[in-house]
Scaffold this motif. Structure first.
Motif, short mmCIF file in Angstrom:
data_model
loop_
_atom_site.label_atom_id
_atom_site.label_comp_id
_atom_site.label_asym_id
_atom_site.label_seq_id
_atom_site.Cartn_x
_atom_site.Cartn_y
_atom_site.Cartn_z
N UNK A 148 -59.36 29.65 64.72
CA UNK A 148 -58.75 28.41 65.19
C UNK A 148 -59.56 27.18 64.74
N UNK A 149 -60.85 27.20 64.96
CA UNK A 149 -61.69 26.05 64.60
C UNK A 149 -61.67 25.82 63.09
N UNK A 150 -61.71 26.88 62.31
CA UNK A 150 -61.71 26.74 60.85
C UNK A 150 -60.38 26.17 60.36
N UNK A 151 -59.29 26.63 60.92
CA UNK A 151 -57.97 26.11 60.53
C UNK A 151 -57.87 24.63 60.88
N UNK A 152 -58.32 24.27 62.06
CA UNK A 152 -58.28 22.87 62.47
C UNK A 152 -59.17 22.00 61.57
N UNK A 153 -60.37 22.49 61.26
CA UNK A 153 -61.28 21.73 60.40
C UNK A 153 -60.70 21.54 59.00
N UNK A 154 -60.08 22.58 58.46
CA UNK A 154 -59.45 22.47 57.14
C UNK A 154 -58.29 21.47 57.17
N UNK A 155 -57.57 21.44 58.29
CA UNK A 155 -56.46 20.50 58.44
C UNK A 155 -56.97 19.06 58.45
N UNK A 156 -58.04 18.82 59.19
CA UNK A 156 -58.63 17.48 59.24
C UNK A 156 -59.05 17.06 57.83
N UNK A 157 -59.74 17.94 57.13
CA UNK A 157 -60.21 17.63 55.78
C UNK A 157 -59.03 17.31 54.86
N UNK A 158 -58.00 18.14 54.90
CA UNK A 158 -56.83 17.92 54.04
C UNK A 158 -56.12 16.62 54.38
N UNK A 159 -56.03 16.30 55.67
CA UNK A 159 -55.34 15.08 56.09
C UNK A 159 -56.07 13.84 55.60
N UNK A 160 -57.39 13.81 55.80
CA UNK A 160 -58.17 12.64 55.38
C UNK A 160 -58.23 12.56 53.86
N UNK A 161 -58.50 13.68 53.23
CA UNK A 161 -58.58 13.73 51.78
C UNK A 161 -57.26 13.33 51.14
N UNK A 162 -56.17 13.82 51.68
CA UNK A 162 -54.84 13.51 51.14
C UNK A 162 -54.50 12.04 51.29
N UNK A 163 -54.92 11.44 52.39
CA UNK A 163 -54.67 10.03 52.59
C UNK A 163 -55.45 9.22 51.56
N UNK A 164 -56.68 9.60 51.33
CA UNK A 164 -57.52 8.89 50.37
C UNK A 164 -56.91 9.02 48.97
N UNK A 165 -56.44 10.20 48.62
CA UNK A 165 -55.83 10.40 47.29
C UNK A 165 -54.44 9.80 47.19
N UNK A 166 -53.73 9.75 48.33
CA UNK A 166 -52.36 9.25 48.37
C UNK A 166 -52.31 7.75 48.11
N UNK A 167 -53.31 7.04 48.54
CA UNK A 167 -53.34 5.59 48.38
C UNK A 167 -54.36 5.22 47.38
#
Length: 160
Positions: free
Chosen positions: A141-160
């Motif tokens: 659970x913690x690993x899935x949540x941490x990967x989600x946070x990373x992907x969300x922030x990283x994707x936002x940075x790359x998206x804009x």
């Protein structure tokens, strides 16, 4: 992982600040972890507008205007719901851009169509630009949540 998340949040902050933009977050499966990561950055109040934690379907409807029909037809964990969550964050905030996450972090709740680790991340801006991705993550659970946070922030940075 914590230092990597902090560095990504710092990069995101520099990008948003340089462009005079602010962000809102909408979180279900991460329970506020994205907002927490962002607000670890000193000075983030200059570019972080607000965060919504909409764990329940009712919260998604009441706070963001997610359609009950969308939830019924596609489920809380879907591209359609994530997209409406991001749009709702923009409509209910002063932010210029938004990121929304919904998923199944486990250890329970998975189905054959959406097993544990299924996550949808949506990004949107007030100019109508939007993107949604489905990820199949692994770990506890913690690993899935941490990967989600990373992907969300990283994707936002790359998206804009």
């Amino acid at each position: 992982m914590e230092s990597e998340l902090f560095e990504l949040a710092e990069q995101l902050g520099r990008l948003l600040k340089a462009n005079g933009k602010s962000i809102a977050t909408v979180e279900s499966c991460t329970g506020g972890w994205i907002a927490q990561t962002i607000t670890e950055v000193p000075g983030s109040s200059a570019w972080f507008d607000r965060g919504f934690v909409t764990y329940s379907n009712m919260a998604k409807v009441q706070m963001l205007g997610v359609s009950p029909q969308t939830l019924e037809n596609y489920g809380a964990v879907s591209a359609e719901t994530a997209t409406e969550m991001a749009a709702g964050a923009l409509a209910h905030s002063d932010a210029d851009v938004a990121v929304a996450v919904t998923g199944i972090a486990g250890p329970d709740g998975g189905t054959p169509e959406k097993p544990v680790g299924t996550v949808f991340i949506a990004w949107a801006d007030k100019n109508g630009k939007a993107k949604v991705v489905r990820k199949q993550l692994s770990g506890n659970r913690r690993q899935i949540r941490a990967q989600t946070v990373k992907s969300a922030v990283e994707g936002m940075w790359l998206f804009y």
